[in-house]
Write a protein that holds these residues in place. Structure first.
Motif, short mmCIF file in Angstrom:
data_model
loop_
_atom_site.label_atom_id
_atom_site.label_comp_id
_atom_site.label_asym_id
_atom_site.label_seq_id
_atom_site.Cartn_x
_atom_site.Cartn_y
_atom_site.Cartn_z
N GLN A 35 -41.31 -76.78 -16.25
CA GLN A 35 -39.99 -77.29 -15.88
C GLN A 35 -39.45 -78.23 -16.95
O GLN A 35 -40.23 -78.89 -17.65
CB GLN A 35 -40.07 -78.08 -14.56
CG GLN A 35 -40.58 -77.30 -13.36
CD GLN A 35 -40.80 -78.21 -12.17
OE1 GLN A 35 -41.53 -79.20 -12.26
NE2 GLN A 35 -40.16 -77.89 -11.05
N CYS A 91 -27.28 -83.02 -11.12
CA CYS A 91 -28.71 -83.20 -11.34
C CYS A 91 -29.13 -84.62 -10.95
O CYS A 91 -28.34 -85.56 -11.07
CB CYS A 91 -29.05 -82.95 -12.80
SG CYS A 91 -28.51 -81.35 -13.42
N SER A 113 -35.92 -84.40 -11.20
CA SER A 113 -35.78 -83.00 -10.81
C SER A 113 -35.39 -82.16 -12.02
O SER A 113 -34.86 -82.68 -13.01
CB SER A 113 -34.72 -82.85 -9.72
OG SER A 113 -35.08 -83.57 -8.57
N ARG A 169 -29.97 -78.46 -14.05
CA ARG A 169 -29.38 -77.24 -13.53
C ARG A 169 -28.37 -76.68 -14.50
O ARG A 169 -27.77 -77.39 -15.31
CB ARG A 169 -28.70 -77.51 -12.18
CG ARG A 169 -29.64 -78.07 -11.12
CD ARG A 169 -29.04 -78.02 -9.75
NE ARG A 169 -28.97 -76.65 -9.25
CZ ARG A 169 -28.48 -76.31 -8.06
NH1 ARG A 169 -28.01 -77.24 -7.26
NH2 ARG A 169 -28.46 -75.05 -7.67
N THR A 199 -28.86 -71.82 -11.63
CA THR A 199 -30.29 -71.89 -11.39
C THR A 199 -30.79 -73.23 -11.91
O THR A 199 -30.00 -74.12 -12.24
CB THR A 199 -31.03 -70.70 -12.05
OG1 THR A 199 -32.41 -70.73 -11.68
CG2 THR A 199 -30.89 -70.71 -13.55
N THR A 200 -32.10 -73.40 -11.97
CA THR A 200 -32.69 -74.63 -12.48
C THR A 200 -33.54 -74.31 -13.71
O THR A 200 -34.04 -73.20 -13.86
CB THR A 200 -33.55 -75.31 -11.40
OG1 THR A 200 -34.34 -74.32 -10.74
CG2 THR A 200 -32.69 -76.01 -10.38
N SER A 254 -37.55 -70.58 -9.83
CA SER A 254 -36.64 -71.44 -9.07
C SER A 254 -36.49 -70.88 -7.66
O SER A 254 -36.19 -69.69 -7.49
CB SER A 254 -35.26 -71.49 -9.73
OG SER A 254 -35.34 -72.05 -11.03
#
Length: 355
Positions: free
Chosen positions: A11, A78, A82, A85, A110-111, A116
């Motif tokens: 991520q 965002c 986290s 995006r 999406t991320t 995701s």
């Protein structure tokens, strides 16, 4: 749950809200989390995506700031801790949503992670199914995605062309600008692009078919530069930059000229926006200035595909991409947008699609 498989999920995490120009240190890459390759049984109308390509867009800087006055819609904002995006091309791994099934290729919000889980699918964030796979999938981050929709709407809906129009495109080698210039040439217009390096100027003139192009960084007098390329004035201007260039453009517009505004990248990260001195030209020349975003024109996507796909297949539309490999290189690619490091549409390649 029997048969459930969990994998490591790389991520790109927002470390803290951004101040000033985005920096790589505002984000970090981690593989500390795992993700199940099944949508949780209790989760309805959700899809699990394997992200294939991620789009780097200037508007993403708004999503990573804590500025209520400049917030985009809350569903794309965002939060620190986290994944950031943005838009991307993905493949459905699992789904509890009736409109998406395993194996579907989609583009949309999406991320920034390998996998995701999207649970907030509403009309504004709907994933668009990809039906045309005879063109590069990465095109759906730009040419066949948000950038293409923006360019088509800006040219044909906001500033409908007339043959012979004199057109100026700022940020002309970028994701939207390179398309605007080609659309204008197809419509029989004279097109000039501004860019930030000799290499980008050469690209505009020698590969993308612009009539002329100039490096705005080498021009000491932007008003004089525009007069050189548009001795009789500008009919249509596509604004992506703002600041001093916009001020000079106002002095060089024709009466009843049209200006489409969908970005001002030079102003996004300044503590105070640069003042414009020539705003009275809007009244003197009766200029039509229209601000818009791609979200205003979601409904034109089918018409846009009908228009552009034949040109792509026939090689009459060229699209230049700057693709970096690996999610870990995403932060540098995103930050590079604000210094002009990218050469064409900036894309992050995350993974190939499953067979």
């Amino acid at each position: 749950m029997a048969g459930e498989v969990a994998v490591r999920n790389k991520q790109v995490i927002l470390r803290d809200y951004v101040s000033g120009f985005p920096k790589e240190s505002d984000m970090y890459v981690t593989t500390d989390t795992t993700v199940s390759l099944k949508v949780p049984a209790e989760t309805r109308n959700a899809v699990l995506l394997k992200n294939l390509y991620l789009s780097c867009d200037p508007m993403m800087q708004f999503l990573i700031r804590n500025n209520p006055q400049q917030k985009m819609r809350k569903y794309v904002y965002c939060t620190p801790g986290s994944p950031i995006r943005g838009y991307g091309v993905s493949q459905v791994v699992d789904s509890s949503h009736p409109e998406y099934k395993q194996g579907d290729l989609v583009w949309g919000l999406t991320t920034w992670e390998e996998y995701s889980l999207i649970t907030d699918i509403v009309p504004e964030t709907a994933l668009v199914k990809i039906h045309h796979t005879d063109v590069p999938l990465s095109y759906y981050t730009g040419l066949l995605g948000m950038a293409g929709k923006t360019a088509y709407a800006g040219f044909f809906e906001v500033c409908p062309p007339k043959k012979g129009d004199k057109v100026l495109v700022s940020a002309a080698s970028g994701a939207v600008g390179q398309l605007l210039g080609q659309f204008a040439k197809l419509a029989g217009c004279y097109v000039v692009g501004s860019a930030g390096s000799k290499e980008k100027v050469d690209l505009l003139k020698n590969k993308l078919g612009f009539d002329e192009a100039f490096n705005y960084k080498e021009e000491n007098d932007l008003e004089a530069a525009l007069k050189r390329y548009f001795p009789e004035g500008i009919d249509v201007y596509f604004e992506h930059v703002g600041g001093k260039l916009f001020d000079a453009v106002l002095l060089n517009m024709k009466e009843h000229g049209r200006i489409a505004v969908c970005g001002m990248i030079s102003q996004y990260n300044l503590p105070e926006p640069e003042p414009l001195k020539n705003l009275f030209q809007i009244a003197l020349k009766r200029l039509n200035i229209h601000g818009f975003t791609h979200r205003d024109y979601d409904h034109i996507v089918p018409k846009y595909y009908e228009f552009v796909l034949p040109y792509i297949r026939e090689g009459k539309i060229v699209y230049v991409e700057d693709i970096v490999e690996g999610l870990e290189n995403g932060p540098a690619a995103l930050v590079g947008l604000f210094t002009g490091r990218n050469f064409g549409k900036q894309v992050v390649a995350v993974a190939p699609p499953r067979p």
